[in-house]
Motif scaffolding. Structure first.
Motif, PDB file in Angstrom:
ATOM      1  N   TRP A  22       3.276   5.882   7.533  1.00 22.46           N
ATOM      2  CA  TRP A  22       2.440   4.814   7.001  1.00 22.46           C
ATOM      3  C   TRP A  22       1.877   3.922   8.096  1.00 22.46           C
ATOM      4  N   SER A  27      -5.999   3.677   6.814  1.00 24.70           N
ATOM      5  CA  SER A  27      -6.056   3.383   5.382  1.00 24.70           C
ATOM      6  C   SER A  27      -7.468   3.487   4.816  1.00 24.70           C
ATOM      7  N   PHE A  38      -3.455  -5.259   1.624  1.00 23.50           N
ATOM      8  CA  PHE A  38      -2.506  -4.167   1.433  1.00 23.50           C
ATOM      9  C   PHE A  38      -1.165  -4.568   2.044  1.00 23.50           C
ATOM     10  N   MET A  40       2.851  -2.669   2.650  1.00 23.38           N
ATOM     11  CA  MET A  40       3.853  -1.625   2.430  1.00 23.38           C
ATOM     12  C   MET A  40       5.190  -2.346   2.409  1.00 23.38           C
ATOM     13  N   SER A  54       3.848   0.722  -1.981  1.00 25.19           N
ATOM     14  CA  SER A  54       2.569   0.297  -1.420  1.00 25.19           C
ATOM     15  C   SER A  54       1.957  -0.644  -2.446  1.00 25.19           C
ATOM     16  N   THR A  56      -1.453  -2.864  -3.179  1.00 25.32           N
ATOM     17  CA  THR A  56      -2.833  -3.144  -2.804  1.00 25.32           C
ATOM     18  C   THR A  56      -3.442  -4.101  -3.819  1.00 25.32           C
TER      19      THR A  56
END
Length: 108
Positions: A22, A27, A38, A40, A54, A56
């Motif tokens: 990641w 992205s 975003f 994580m 994740s 967003t």
């Protein structure tokens, strides 16, 4: 506002590999209409997995759906199959979409 989340159950001894995937990926989100931010997230560790999500944030559900039909989406997910290494995940990611009904900020 719309929040799109994918939850990943990652084998505990493979978390470094998952995080590297990641952190090193492109992205393709910056500059997209309606994209806000975003994250994580690393969550609780269970006996058989560590939970990641994740997260967003989009201006609207329509902006999110437009992204899922875009070239940027295809580019961001082009190598997704390569990251599904044997034993890395306990099953497929679980998608969850949320329409925001209330937001409170520090200044509110």
């Amino acid at each position: 506002m719309f929040i799109a989340m994918n939850r990943f159950r990652v084998t505990p001894d493979r978390t470094d590999e998952f995080e590297a995937i990641w952190l090193e990926r492109e992205s393709h989100l910056q500059g997209l209409p309606g994209f806000v931010e975003f994250h994580m997230l690393r969550g609780p560790e269970e006996e058989d997995h560590v939970l990641y999500a994740s997260h967003t944030i989009w201006r609207s559900r329509e902006d999110f759906e437009a992204w899922t039909h875009s070239e940027a989406f295809r580019a961001a997910h082009a190598n997704a199959g390569q990251s599904r290494r044997e034993g890395l995940y306990l099953g497929p990611p679980r998608f969850e979409g949320f329409d925001v009904i209330q937001t409170l900020g520090a200044d509110a």
